[in-house]
Scaffold this motif. Structure first.
Motif, mmCIF file in Angstrom:
data_model
loop_
_atom_site.group_PDB
_atom_site.id
_atom_site.type_symbol
_atom_site.label_atom_id
_atom_site.label_comp_id
_atom_site.label_asym_id
_atom_site.label_seq_id
_atom_site.Cartn_x
_atom_site.Cartn_y
_atom_site.Cartn_z
ATOM 1 N N LEU A 74 0.601 26.907 -11.361
ATOM 2 C CA LEU A 74 0.560 25.442 -11.371
ATOM 3 C C LEU A 74 1.975 24.881 -11.503
ATOM 4 O O LEU A 74 2.728 25.267 -12.384
ATOM 5 C CB LEU A 74 -0.318 24.938 -12.511
ATOM 6 C CG LEU A 74 -0.529 23.424 -12.553
ATOM 7 C CD1 LEU A 74 -1.280 22.933 -11.319
ATOM 8 C CD2 LEU A 74 -1.286 23.035 -13.825
ATOM 9 N N GLN A 75 2.303 23.930 -10.613
ATOM 10 C CA GLN A 75 3.616 23.311 -10.613
ATOM 11 C C GLN A 75 3.507 21.852 -11.042
ATOM 12 O O GLN A 75 2.415 21.275 -11.040
ATOM 13 C CB GLN A 75 4.233 23.412 -9.210
ATOM 14 C CG GLN A 75 4.436 24.847 -8.749
ATOM 15 C CD GLN A 75 5.061 24.927 -7.367
ATOM 16 O OE1 GLN A 75 4.818 24.091 -6.510
ATOM 17 N NE2 GLN A 75 5.878 25.949 -7.151
ATOM 18 N N PRO A 76 4.623 21.250 -11.419
ATOM 19 C CA PRO A 76 4.582 19.828 -11.789
ATOM 20 C C PRO A 76 4.004 18.998 -10.646
ATOM 21 O O PRO A 76 4.339 19.207 -9.482
ATOM 22 C CB PRO A 76 6.061 19.494 -12.028
ATOM 23 C CG PRO A 76 6.679 20.796 -12.412
ATOM 24 C CD PRO A 76 5.984 21.832 -11.599
ATOM 25 N N ALA A 100 -9.949 23.320 -8.825
ATOM 26 C CA ALA A 100 -10.408 22.069 -9.436
ATOM 27 C C ALA A 100 -11.915 22.108 -9.669
ATOM 28 O O ALA A 100 -12.414 21.668 -10.720
ATOM 29 C CB ALA A 100 -10.037 20.890 -8.537
ATOM 30 N N TYR A 101 -12.650 22.620 -8.706
ATOM 31 C CA TYR A 101 -14.110 22.774 -8.833
ATOM 32 C C TYR A 101 -14.458 23.653 -10.034
ATOM 33 O O TYR A 101 -15.301 23.299 -10.868
ATOM 34 C CB TYR A 101 -14.642 23.365 -7.527
ATOM 35 C CG TYR A 101 -15.996 24.022 -7.593
ATOM 36 C CD1 TYR A 101 -17.148 23.284 -7.865
ATOM 37 C CD2 TYR A 101 -16.140 25.387 -7.341
ATOM 38 C CE1 TYR A 101 -18.397 23.902 -7.907
ATOM 39 C CE2 TYR A 101 -17.379 26.003 -7.371
ATOM 40 C CZ TYR A 101 -18.500 25.258 -7.659
ATOM 41 O OH TYR A 101 -19.735 25.857 -7.696
ATOM 42 N N GLU A 110 -7.637 19.349 -18.595
ATOM 43 C CA GLU A 110 -6.180 19.343 -18.510
ATOM 44 C C GLU A 110 -5.695 20.005 -17.211
ATOM 45 O O GLU A 110 -4.584 19.725 -16.752
ATOM 46 C CB GLU A 110 -5.572 20.038 -19.735
ATOM 47 C CG GLU A 110 -5.575 21.556 -19.724
ATOM 48 C CD GLU A 110 -6.954 22.185 -19.952
ATOM 49 O OE1 GLU A 110 -7.041 23.432 -19.897
ATOM 50 O OE2 GLU A 110 -7.939 21.454 -20.197
ATOM 51 N N LEU A 111 -6.534 20.853 -16.623
ATOM 52 C CA LEU A 111 -6.224 21.458 -15.334
ATOM 53 C C LEU A 111 -6.800 20.629 -14.188
ATOM 54 O O LEU A 111 -6.184 20.508 -13.125
ATOM 55 C CB LEU A 111 -6.779 22.888 -15.301
ATOM 56 C CG LEU A 111 -6.487 23.742 -14.063
ATOM 57 C CD1 LEU A 111 -4.997 23.806 -13.778
ATOM 58 C CD2 LEU A 111 -7.058 25.151 -14.258
ATOM 59 N N VAL A 112 -7.967 20.054 -14.421
ATOM 60 C CA VAL A 112 -8.580 19.185 -13.407
ATOM 61 C C VAL A 112 -7.649 18.038 -13.052
ATOM 62 O O VAL A 112 -7.467 17.704 -11.868
ATOM 63 C CB VAL A 112 -9.928 18.619 -13.915
ATOM 64 C CG1 VAL A 112 -10.411 17.480 -13.012
ATOM 65 C CG2 VAL A 112 -10.977 19.720 -13.986
#
Length: 329
Positions: A74-76, A100-101, A110-112
């Motif tokens: 995961l990147q900014p 995302a699913y 926080e990841l969604v």
């Protein structure tokens, strides 16, 4: 408490679950304590992996993989590091949609949040579709998966826009009996002219084997889930149309890993229609995937490298488990 599946479906539910468990065990045998997987250096070994583990009943390990993906890829701004993934530029947001699913289904908001924000930036409000790549091309697999992710993340408006786009794609087909064109160029329409050596990238040719049959299934998966979420029945009929169009394809259509999403779409559609033909389609795909599964639990072919084997095994595990769960209710 979940009840038993109706008697006619219990056999296929058991088969799907058993197949998924074998696939999950193959993945678990390679999983490291930090959430990485042996042989997985790039994103294409990971973006379906947490979904597979969670669906097959291994939530702790699924969380470990999500933690690893967050730290490593995961990147900014919500983008993902796709270095080393050969198809990454062609299907730019497809991994984001899978993650995302899965994150939404796990409550990992926080990841969604960053992943959904990135997906939204690829959304075309005028058409309802999502850009598959930098040239703004729209295609079924990427758009439908982004629609499913949007639905599970609470953006029913985006999922409905995808359904409307799929309806336009369907209406524009010149002859569904000869195959499914699955690419749309904004401002130009359905892409029906393309280089012969790129045919599979634009069309499921019903007269040829080894096609991208998943285009039928992922469309139906989005449309039937949207119906379940909204009660808008128009999408369910369209889901059946996409699913049943696969019957015009060659005999390998339900006996290849490319058919896994047809089973997924058929299971969701059957849950709402209770139509025997939809249940039979799901059953046929489950049996076809089981026939392809190796004795060690993986889905592998001589041409697969390690990353492809992990990718395909994770997807087939996730889909077999999902089919079993959806039909079990």
């Amino acid at each position: 408490m979940r009840g038993a599946a109706p008697a006619p479906l219990q056999g296929i539910v058991n088969t799907a679950y058993s197949s998924a468990q074998k696939g999950a065990q193959w993945l678990l045998d390679r999983l490291q304590p930090d959430g990485s997987i042996v042989g997985g250096a790039h994103l294409n070994a990971y973006y379906k992996l947490p979904c597979a583990l969670a669906a097959a009943g291994h939530p702790v390990e699924a969380e470990q993989v999500l933690d690893y993906v967050t730290a490593r890829f995961l990147q900014p701004g919500g983008d993902l590091d796709g270095e080393g993934v050969p198809w990454f530029d062609q299907f730019r947001i497809y991994p984001h949609a899978w993650l995302a699913y899965t994150a939404a289904s796990r409550g990992r908001w926080e990841l969604v949040r960053p992943l959904l924000a990135y997906l939204v930036r690829a959304h075309h409000p005028d058409s309802g579709a999502f850009a598959a790549r930098a040239d703004h091309t729209e295609e079924i697999m990427t758009t439908a998966m982004a629609g499913i992710a949007s639905l599970w993340c609470g953006r029913i408006d985006l999922a409905r826009g995808v359904a409307e786009w799929l309806e336009r794609i369907w209406v524009a087909q010149p002859d569904i009996r000869r195959g499914l064109y699955h690419v749309w160029h904004p401002g130009k329409g359905l892409a029906i002219h393309f280089p012969e050596d790129k045919q599979v990238w634009f069309q499921v040719d019903a007269e040829r084997p080894k096609q991208w049959y998943f285009q039928y299934g992922i469309s139906a998966a989005l449309l039937s889930q949207l119906t379940a979420a909204t009660g808008e029945m128009r999408w369910l009929g369209l889901a059946q149309q996409y699913l049943h169009a696969s019957q015009y394809c060659q005999p390998d259509v339900y006996r290849t890993a490319q058919a896994g999403k047809i089973g997924w779409g058929a299971a969701w559609t059957y849950r709402l229609t209770q139509a025997p033909e939809d249940a039979q389609l799901a059953r046929t795909v489950v049996d076809g995937l089981l026939a392809l599964q190796a004795a060690d639990g993986s889905w592998n072919e001589p041409a697969y490298d390690t990353h492809t084997c992990i990718d395909v095994t994770a997807e087939m595990t996730a889909l077999q488990a999902a089919i079993g769960m959806v039909l079990h209710v």
